[in-house]
Scaffold this motif. Structure first.
Motif, mmCIF file in Angstrom:
data_model
loop_
_atom_site.group_PDB
_atom_site.id
_atom_site.type_symbol
_atom_site.label_atom_id
_atom_site.label_comp_id
_atom_site.label_asym_id
_atom_site.label_seq_id
_atom_site.Cartn_x
_atom_site.Cartn_y
_atom_site.Cartn_z
ATOM 1 N N GLY A 42 0.874 -1.336 0.053
ATOM 2 C CA GLY A 42 0.134 0.087 -0.013
ATOM 3 C C GLY A 42 0.825 1.155 -0.010
ATOM 4 O O GLY A 42 2.199 1.216 -0.024
ATOM 5 N N GLY A 43 0.184 2.375 -0.043
ATOM 6 C CA GLY A 43 0.760 3.472 0.041
ATOM 7 C C GLY A 43 1.584 3.813 -1.475
ATOM 8 O O GLY A 43 0.580 3.399 -2.281
ATOM 9 N N GLY A 44 2.782 4.178 -1.645
ATOM 10 C CA GLY A 44 3.189 4.260 -2.863
ATOM 11 C C GLY A 44 3.705 2.690 -3.372
ATOM 12 O O GLY A 44 4.638 2.755 -4.154
ATOM 13 N N GLU A 45 3.568 1.754 -2.440
ATOM 14 C CA GLU A 45 4.165 0.621 -2.685
ATOM 15 C C GLU A 45 3.332 -0.486 -3.395
ATOM 16 O O GLU A 45 2.181 0.006 -3.740
ATOM 17 N N GLN A 46 3.454 -1.940 -3.337
ATOM 18 C CA GLN A 46 2.674 -2.729 -4.219
ATOM 19 C C GLN A 46 1.452 -2.928 -3.597
ATOM 20 O O GLN A 46 1.212 -2.932 -2.267
ATOM 21 N N PRO A 47 0.413 -3.250 -4.282
ATOM 22 C CA PRO A 47 -1.014 -3.399 -3.534
ATOM 23 C C PRO A 47 -1.071 -5.065 -3.195
ATOM 24 O O PRO A 47 -0.555 -5.780 -4.053
ATOM 25 N N LEU A 48 -1.648 -5.288 -2.266
ATOM 26 C CA LEU A 48 -2.237 -6.471 -1.798
ATOM 27 C C LEU A 48 -3.564 -6.318 -0.868
ATOM 28 O O LEU A 48 -3.433 -6.076 0.303
ATOM 29 N N PRO A 49 -4.390 -5.914 -1.448
ATOM 30 C CA PRO A 49 -5.879 -5.386 -1.056
ATOM 31 C C PRO A 49 -6.129 -6.296 0.170
ATOM 32 O O PRO A 49 -6.364 -7.471 0.115
ATOM 33 N N ASN A 50 -6.304 -5.712 1.384
ATOM 34 C CA ASN A 50 -7.118 -6.062 2.282
ATOM 35 C C ASN A 50 -6.409 -7.383 3.141
ATOM 36 O O ASN A 50 -6.939 -8.137 3.823
ATOM 37 N N ILE A 51 -4.994 -7.671 2.732
ATOM 38 C CA ILE A 51 -4.296 -8.696 3.342
ATOM 39 C C ILE A 51 -4.290 -8.628 4.622
ATOM 40 O O ILE A 51 -4.365 -9.674 5.207
ATOM 41 N N GLU A 52 -4.389 -7.407 5.401
ATOM 42 C CA GLU A 52 -4.552 -7.481 6.863
ATOM 43 C C GLU A 52 -5.615 -8.031 7.488
ATOM 44 O O GLU A 52 -5.736 -8.474 8.546
ATOM 45 N N LYS A 53 -6.587 -8.364 6.685
ATOM 46 C CA LYS A 53 -7.904 -9.121 7.274
ATOM 47 C C LYS A 53 -7.882 -10.500 7.118
ATOM 48 O O LYS A 53 -8.990 -11.040 7.488
ATOM 49 N N HIS A 54 -6.811 -11.012 6.762
ATOM 50 C CA HIS A 54 -6.658 -12.440 6.511
ATOM 51 C C HIS A 54 -5.839 -13.106 7.351
ATOM 52 O O HIS A 54 -4.702 -12.536 7.615
ATOM 53 N N GLN A 55 -6.176 -14.095 8.019
ATOM 54 C CA GLN A 55 -5.275 -14.872 8.845
ATOM 55 C C GLN A 55 -4.056 -15.626 8.115
ATOM 56 O O GLN A 55 -2.972 -15.695 8.721
ATOM 57 N N THR A 56 -4.389 -16.372 7.001
ATOM 58 C CA THR A 56 -3.284 -17.002 6.310
ATOM 59 C C THR A 56 -3.638 -16.753 4.958
ATOM 60 O O THR A 56 -4.677 -16.293 4.334
ATOM 61 N N VAL A 57 -2.535 -17.006 4.072
ATOM 62 C CA VAL A 57 -2.438 -16.855 2.442
ATOM 63 C C VAL A 57 -1.643 -17.965 2.098
ATOM 64 O O VAL A 57 -0.988 -18.574 2.928
ATOM 65 N N THR A 58 -1.627 -18.105 1.037
ATOM 66 C CA THR A 58 -0.659 -19.130 0.345
ATOM 67 C C THR A 58 0.446 -18.561 -0.637
ATOM 68 O O THR A 58 0.151 -17.669 -1.341
ATOM 69 N N LEU A 59 1.460 -18.914 -0.225
ATOM 70 C CA LEU A 59 2.848 -18.359 -1.047
ATOM 71 C C LEU A 59 3.012 -19.619 -2.087
ATOM 72 O O LEU A 59 3.262 -20.650 -1.732
ATOM 73 N N SER A 60 3.117 -19.130 -3.297
ATOM 74 C CA SER A 60 3.915 -19.837 -4.415
ATOM 75 C C SER A 60 5.156 -19.387 -4.781
ATOM 76 O O SER A 60 5.567 -18.098 -4.863
ATOM 77 N N LEU A 61 6.368 -20.421 -4.444
ATOM 78 C CA LEU A 61 7.730 -20.103 -4.662
ATOM 79 C C LEU A 61 7.857 -20.927 -5.911
ATOM 80 O O LEU A 61 7.682 -22.127 -5.998
ATOM 81 N N ARG A 62 8.600 -20.131 -6.819
ATOM 82 C CA ARG A 62 9.364 -20.569 -8.021
ATOM 83 C C ARG A 62 10.974 -20.586 -7.985
ATOM 84 O O ARG A 62 11.395 -19.850 -7.325
#
Length: 146
Positions: A42-62
């Protein structure tokens, strides 16, 4: 190699990870700090909308070399604030790793006002992509999958 070591190794070698939640996937730049993928959102950086509202996410690593998917890992979302024990180490690492940073002297202070800093901490639940899974199992019998 332990699962957390594999996730750390993949994250350290790649400038991008893919973060999936709420039926969307976002490629983000990050830094691996301690035991987590860390990012400024956020701010002037990359968007991850509403990530703070999630307890977990899935990371994909390449793979950095082939860009092929190697692993996916569940990660716990932690929002880091200026009074957090992790703030200084995380924001200093992010500032150092940020390409083309605008106003480097004031970046961390700006992030504290305008952005969200997150740590995405692997929970230990992960899956490996097909061919990688079988080669790792042969060389590391102690590696388990969830």
């Amino acid at each position: 190699m332990q699962p957390t070591d594999l996730i750390a190794d993949l994250a350290k070698k790649s400038g991008l990870v893919w973060v999936a939640y709420a039926n969307h996937t976002h490629a983000i730049w990050h830094e691996w700090v301690g035991d987590a993928v860390c990012a400024v959102i956020g701010g002037g950086e990359q968007p991850l909308p509403n990530i703070e509202k999630h307890q977990t996410v899935t990371l994909s690593l390449r793979s950095k070399a082939s860009r092929a998917l190697v692993a996916q890992a569940e990660a716990r979302v932690e929002v880091i604030t200026p009074d957090s024990e992790h703030w200084t180490s995380v924001t200093e690492a992010l500032k150092s790793g940020r390409l083309n940073i605008v106003d480097a002297d004031n970046a961390i202070e700006r992030w504290s006002r305008e952005s969200i800093v997150v740590r995405l901490v692997p929970t230990g639940k992960f899956t490996l992509a097909g061919d990688v899974s079988s080669s790792i199992k042969r060389t590391s019998p102690h590696l388990s999958r969830s």
